[in-house]
Design a protein around this motif. Structure first.
Motif, PDB file in Angstrom:
ATOM      1  N   ILE A 110       0.835  -1.208   0.000  1.00  0.00           N
ATOM      2  CA  ILE A 110       0.000   0.000   0.000  1.00  0.00           C
ATOM      3  C   ILE A 110       0.865   1.250   0.000  1.00  0.00           C
ATOM      4  N   GLU A 111       1.886   1.260   0.865  1.00  0.00           N
ATOM      5  CA  GLU A 111       2.743   2.436   0.978  1.00  0.00           C
ATOM      6  C   GLU A 111       3.554   2.677  -0.297  1.00  0.00           C
ATOM      7  N   SER A 112       4.121   1.626  -0.849  1.00  0.00           N
ATOM      8  CA  SER A 112       4.948   1.799  -2.055  1.00  0.00           C
ATOM      9  C   SER A 112       4.109   2.250  -3.244  1.00  0.00           C
ATOM     10  N   HIS A 113       2.896   1.696  -3.379  1.00  0.00           N
ATOM     11  CA  HIS A 113       2.030   2.112  -4.482  1.00  0.00           C
ATOM     12  C   HIS A 113       1.508   3.535  -4.271  1.00  0.00           C
ATOM     13  N   ARG A 114       1.331   3.926  -3.019  1.00  0.00           N
ATOM     14  CA  ARG A 114       0.924   5.311  -2.739  1.00  0.00           C
ATOM     15  C   ARG A 114       2.012   6.286  -3.175  1.00  0.00           C
ATOM     16  N   LYS A 115       3.264   5.950  -2.850  1.00  0.00           N
ATOM     17  CA  LYS A 115       4.382   6.815  -3.231  1.00  0.00           C
ATOM     18  C   LYS A 115       4.561   6.845  -4.752  1.00  0.00           C
ATOM     19  N   LEU A 116       4.338   5.696  -5.401  1.00  0.00           N
ATOM     20  CA  LEU A 116       4.448   5.651  -6.856  1.00  0.00           C
ATOM     21  C   LEU A 116       3.370   6.524  -7.497  1.00  0.00           C
ATOM     22  N   GLU A 117       2.163   6.450  -6.972  1.00  0.00           N
ATOM     23  CA  GLU A 117       1.077   7.269  -7.505  1.00  0.00           C
ATOM     24  C   GLU A 117       1.344   8.750  -7.291  1.00  0.00           C
ATOM     25  N   ASN A 118       1.895   9.092  -6.120  1.00  0.00           N
ATOM     26  CA  ASN A 118       2.232  10.495  -5.844  1.00  0.00           C
ATOM     27  C   ASN A 118       3.310  10.995  -6.807  1.00  0.00           C
ATOM     28  N   CYS A 119       4.282  10.112  -7.090  1.00  0.00           N
ATOM     29  CA  CYS A 119       5.344  10.480  -8.027  1.00  0.00           C
ATOM     30  C   CYS A 119       4.761  10.774  -9.409  1.00  0.00           C
ATOM     31  N   ARG A 120       3.822   9.943  -9.839  1.00  0.00           N
ATOM     32  CA  ARG A 120       3.225  10.136 -11.147  1.00  0.00           C
ATOM     33  C   ARG A 120       2.384  11.404 -11.200  1.00  0.00           C
TER      34      ARG A 120
ATOM     35  N   GLU B  69       2.884  14.071  -9.357  1.00  0.00           N
ATOM     36  CA  GLU B  69       3.828  15.180  -9.318  1.00  0.00           C
ATOM     37  C   GLU B  69       4.450  15.415 -10.697  1.00  0.00           C
ATOM     38  N   TYR B  70       4.726  14.351 -11.380  1.00  0.00           N
ATOM     39  CA  TYR B  70       5.279  14.481 -12.735  1.00  0.00           C
ATOM     40  C   TYR B  70       4.288  15.195 -13.652  1.00  0.00           C
ATOM     41  N   GLU B  71       3.008  14.821 -13.557  1.00  0.00           N
ATOM     42  CA  GLU B  71       2.001  15.450 -14.410  1.00  0.00           C
ATOM     43  C   GLU B  71       1.884  16.943 -14.122  1.00  0.00           C
ATOM     44  N   LYS B  72       2.098  17.321 -12.893  1.00  0.00           N
ATOM     45  CA  LYS B  72       1.999  18.732 -12.522  1.00  0.00           C
ATOM     46  C   LYS B  72       3.185  19.540 -13.061  1.00  0.00           C
ATOM     47  N   THR B  73       4.348  18.930 -13.069  1.00  0.00           N
ATOM     48  CA  THR B  73       5.578  19.691 -13.349  1.00  0.00           C
ATOM     49  C   THR B  73       6.108  19.498 -14.757  1.00  0.00           C
TER      50      THR B  73
ATOM     51  N   LEU C  85      12.902  16.709 -20.021  1.00  0.00           N
ATOM     52  CA  LEU C  85      13.814  15.762 -20.655  1.00  0.00           C
ATOM     53  C   LEU C  85      13.545  14.317 -20.246  1.00  0.00           C
ATOM     54  N   GLU C  86      13.125  14.124 -19.011  1.00  0.00           N
ATOM     55  CA  GLU C  86      12.903  12.747 -18.541  1.00  0.00           C
ATOM     56  C   GLU C  86      11.434  12.374 -18.644  1.00  0.00           C
ATOM     57  N   THR C  87      11.203  11.107 -18.891  1.00  0.00           N
ATOM     58  CA  THR C  87       9.826  10.610 -18.946  1.00  0.00           C
ATOM     59  C   THR C  87       9.346  10.306 -17.523  1.00  0.00           C
ATOM     60  N   MET C  88       8.037  10.083 -17.421  1.00  0.00           N
ATOM     61  CA  MET C  88       7.480   9.726 -16.112  1.00  0.00           C
ATOM     62  C   MET C  88       8.116   8.444 -15.598  1.00  0.00           C
ATOM     63  N   ASP C  89       8.316   7.443 -16.482  1.00  0.00           N
ATOM     64  CA  ASP C  89       8.913   6.174 -16.065  1.00  0.00           C
ATOM     65  C   ASP C  89      10.328   6.384 -15.544  1.00  0.00           C
TER      66      ASP C  89
END
Length: 272
Positions: free
Chosen positions: A215-225, A227-231, A237-241
């Motif tokens: 749950i925690e790791s998937h929450r952090k992964l979702e937050n990362c994604r 955040e990427y969409e926002k910025t 230069l880097e992709t979301m992956d």
């Protein structure tokens, strides 16, 4: 010297269940009749219980014939009531007939036949037919050993009855050996049950821990994604992956731990 041993063995007999099994597919209606008969006995209506058991026997005979396993069940129900009355000889005759039917239908080494032999042995012991009782109980035990092995809890009822019969016949040395074998089997069963419980508990702890990590790791992964969409911009230069690669690795690892924890299989404890 004999009395204490007999007392101990009798206590063991009382504490251990020695009810027989039924052939597959023959419960249902049989259990309903048995329930009604049992309720009458518990209410102290012995005569009514016998009458109902006799009615059940005749009903089964009309519906299935006198060679069917269900007819053997009906005979055994009636025999177990009559063995505690002045009709004990009739009870023995009914059990012999039930044994013949089960041997014919299931074969001489079926577990149901072992139960029949044991129950007939108990009735004959109450008739003081010591030699025949011992022979029946030894045969019952041999069948159980062949079907389930030397340490299975299924052996306990036959061993208990044999130990009691041997002690009554003053074969104390062998009775003690049989009784200690009962203790050995019960200790093995208890140890296996404890190990199963420990394994199950540890398995659940691993699952719970893996679920939290997942749950925690998937929450952090979702937050990362998110955040990427926002910025992200046209010039990103880097992709979301690429940006979330580490969190994706953690999530995949957590998924693997969860699957491994859930796949853990605890060895089942042998049941009677």
């Amino acid at each position: 010297m004999i009395a204490p041993v007999v007392g101990v063995l009798f206590l063991a007999l009382v504490l251990l269940t020695s009810g027989g099994t039924t052939a597959s597919g023959q419960v249902g209606e049989h259990e309903e009749w048995s329930r009604r008969i049992r309720e009458l006995r518990e209410a102290g209506r012995q005569a009514d219980a016998i009458a109902l058991a006799e009615e059940y026997r005749e009903t089964v005979k009309e519906g299935y014939g006198s060679e069917h396993p269900r007819y053997a069940l009906a005979l055994k129900v009636l025999a177990k009531i009559l063995q505690n009355t002045d009709r004990i000889e009739e009870a023995a005759s009914l059990m012999r007939r039930a044994l013949e039917i089960d041997e014919k239908n299931f074969g001489r080494e079926h577990p149901d036949v072992a139960d029949d032999l044991r129950d007939l042995g108990v009735i004959l012991r109450n008739l003081n037919r010591v030699g025949e009782t011992e022979a029946l109980l030894r045969r019952s035990l041999a069948i159980e050993e062949k079907n389930f092995g030397p340490q299975h809890p299924r052996l306990i009822p036959a061993l208990t009855e044999l130990a009691l019969s041997l002690s009554i016949d003053e074969q104390i040395a062998e009775a003690r050996q049989v009784f200690f074998r009962i203790l050995s089997i019960r200790q093995s069963v208890d140890a296996a049950a404890a190990a199963e419980h420990l394994c199950t508990s540890e398995r659940q702890q691993k699952i719970d821990s893996a679920v939290k990590q997942k749950i925690e790791s998937h929450r952090k992964l979702e937050n990362c994604r998110k955040e990427y969409e926002k910025t992200k911009t046209f010039f990103t230069l880097e992709t979301m992956d690429e940006r979330c690669k580490q969190q994706k690795t953690y999530a995949d690892r957590a998924d693997g731990k969860y699957r491994a924890a859930g796949a853990t299989v605890c060895p089942p404890t042998a049941r009677q």
